[in-house]
Design a protein around this motif. Structure first.
Motif, PDB file in Angstrom:
ATOM      1  N   TRP A 147       0.785  -1.235   0.000  1.00  0.00           N
ATOM      2  CA  TRP A 147       0.000   0.000   0.000  1.00  0.00           C
ATOM      3  C   TRP A 147       0.821   1.291   0.000  1.00  0.00           C
ATOM      4  CZ3 TRP A 147      -4.782  -0.243  -1.328  1.00  0.00           C
ATOM      5  CH2 TRP A 147      -5.620  -1.280  -0.921  1.00  0.00           C
ATOM      6  N   CYS A 151      -0.380   4.621  -1.928  1.00  0.00           N
ATOM      7  CA  CYS A 151      -1.155   5.608  -1.174  1.00  0.00           C
ATOM      8  C   CYS A 151      -0.450   6.955  -1.109  1.00  0.00           C
ATOM      9  CB  CYS A 151      -1.465   5.078   0.223  1.00  0.00           C
ATOM     10  SG  CYS A 151      -2.605   3.675   0.189  1.00  0.00           S
ATOM     11  N   GLU A 152       0.864   6.934  -0.959  1.00  0.00           N
ATOM     12  CA  GLU A 152       1.614   8.197  -0.960  1.00  0.00           C
ATOM     13  C   GLU A 152       1.440   8.916  -2.290  1.00  0.00           C
ATOM     14  OE1 GLU A 152       5.667   7.226   0.065  1.00  0.00           O
ATOM     15  OE2 GLU A 152       5.180   7.011   2.203  1.00  0.00           O
ATOM     16  N   LEU A 154      -0.993   8.700  -4.409  1.00  0.00           N
ATOM     17  CA  LEU A 154      -2.377   9.138  -4.590  1.00  0.00           C
ATOM     18  C   LEU A 154      -2.869  10.057  -3.465  1.00  0.00           C
ATOM     19  CD1 LEU A 154      -3.873   5.745  -5.820  1.00  0.00           C
ATOM     20  CD2 LEU A 154      -3.284   7.755  -7.208  1.00  0.00           C
ATOM     21  N   ASN A 155      -1.979  10.360  -2.517  1.00  0.00           N
ATOM     22  CA  ASN A 155      -2.333  11.200  -1.367  1.00  0.00           C
ATOM     23  C   ASN A 155      -3.537  10.634  -0.614  1.00  0.00           C
ATOM     24  OD1 ASN A 155      -0.269  13.133  -1.903  1.00  0.00           O
ATOM     25  ND2 ASN A 155      -1.578  13.983  -3.506  1.00  0.00           N
ATOM     26  N   LEU A 156      -3.476   9.342  -0.346  1.00  0.00           N
ATOM     27  CA  LEU A 156      -4.543   8.656   0.387  1.00  0.00           C
ATOM     28  C   LEU A 156      -3.953   7.958   1.611  1.00  0.00           C
ATOM     29  CD1 LEU A 156      -6.361   6.992  -2.643  1.00  0.00           C
ATOM     30  CD2 LEU A 156      -7.206   8.915  -1.274  1.00  0.00           C
ATOM     31  N   PRO A 157      -4.767   7.779   2.650  1.00  0.00           N
ATOM     32  CA  PRO A 157      -4.263   7.050   3.824  1.00  0.00           C
ATOM     33  C   PRO A 157      -4.059   5.569   3.499  1.00  0.00           C
ATOM     34  CG  PRO A 157      -6.590   7.553   4.072  1.00  0.00           C
ATOM     35  CD  PRO A 157      -6.146   8.235   2.811  1.00  0.00           C
ATOM     36  N   PRO A 159      -4.650   1.881   3.998  1.00  0.00           N
ATOM     37  CA  PRO A 159      -5.710   1.082   4.643  1.00  0.00           C
ATOM     38  C   PRO A 159      -5.136   0.128   5.689  1.00  0.00           C
ATOM     39  CG  PRO A 159      -5.930   1.024   2.255  1.00  0.00           C
ATOM     40  CD  PRO A 159      -4.605   1.653   2.552  1.00  0.00           C
TER      41      PRO A 159
END
Length: 186
Positions: A147, A151-152, A154-157, A159
């Motif tokens: 992940w 995630c980095e 896409l600037n998302l936390p 999971p």
């Protein structure tokens, strides 16, 4: 949606609002051959270039996508007889035909059976994407990384769940059979 992908294939354009209605992204096929067109249409889009071992990729593709759909004459006749009265089943096979035509035939110049040629196309695609996509919009990603890099980018936390692995070659034919069976029942 197949109609819009076919328009994109035939003319290099389509009604993108209808194509992506209800979606925010495209993954793998059918979108990847059109990444340049999609980048022009969506200049802020990010591109994730998934990499993997070329030998495993070739083996997997040979045993899955290349052999999707009925393999024996008897199986083809049975399926054709069912398709006469079932539009969902016909549409499922239109999707399979589109994938085989645009992926195996066009992308590999009808020469996927040549392992050397197929691997050359594989590597050329990776290099073409890397040279075309601006570095700030490109993540070269191996799923074994999990992940964090995804995630980095896409600037998302990240999971809490483990990183999924649902697209295994061992499960591919069962998945296709399930799609065909579900379409045949409608």
């Amino acid at each position: 949606k197949l109609r819009h992908w076919q328009e994109l294939e035939d003319h290099g354009k389509t009604d993108f609002n209808r194509l992506f209605e209800g979606f925010k992204a495209t993954v793998d096929f059918p979108g990847y051959p059109y990444y340049k067109i999609l980048m022009n249409q969506y200049p802020e889009a990010k591109v994730i270039l998934t990499t993997r071992d070329v030998d495993k990729w070739y083996e997997s593709t040979s045993k899955t996508i290349r052999k999707s759909g009925p393999q024996t004459l008897f199986a083809k006749i049975i399926l054709l007889s069912k398709m006469i009265f079932n539009s969902n089943l016909r549409n499922t096979f239109k999707c399979i035909r589109f994938m085989k035509k645009t992926y195996l035939s066009k992308q590999f110049n009808d020469n996927f059976d040549s392992e050397a040629h197929a691997k050359s196309v594989f590597f050329n695609h990776l290099e073409n994407v890397k040279s075309h996509v601006p570095k700030n919009k490109l993540l070269v990603f191996d799923v074994s990384e999990g992940w964090k890099p995804l995630c980095e980018f896409l600037n998302l936390p990240v999971p809490k769940e483990d990183f999924p692995h649902l697209n295994k070659k061992e499960n591919f034919h069962a998945m296709v059979k399930g799609m065909i069976k579900a379409a045949a029942q409608n």
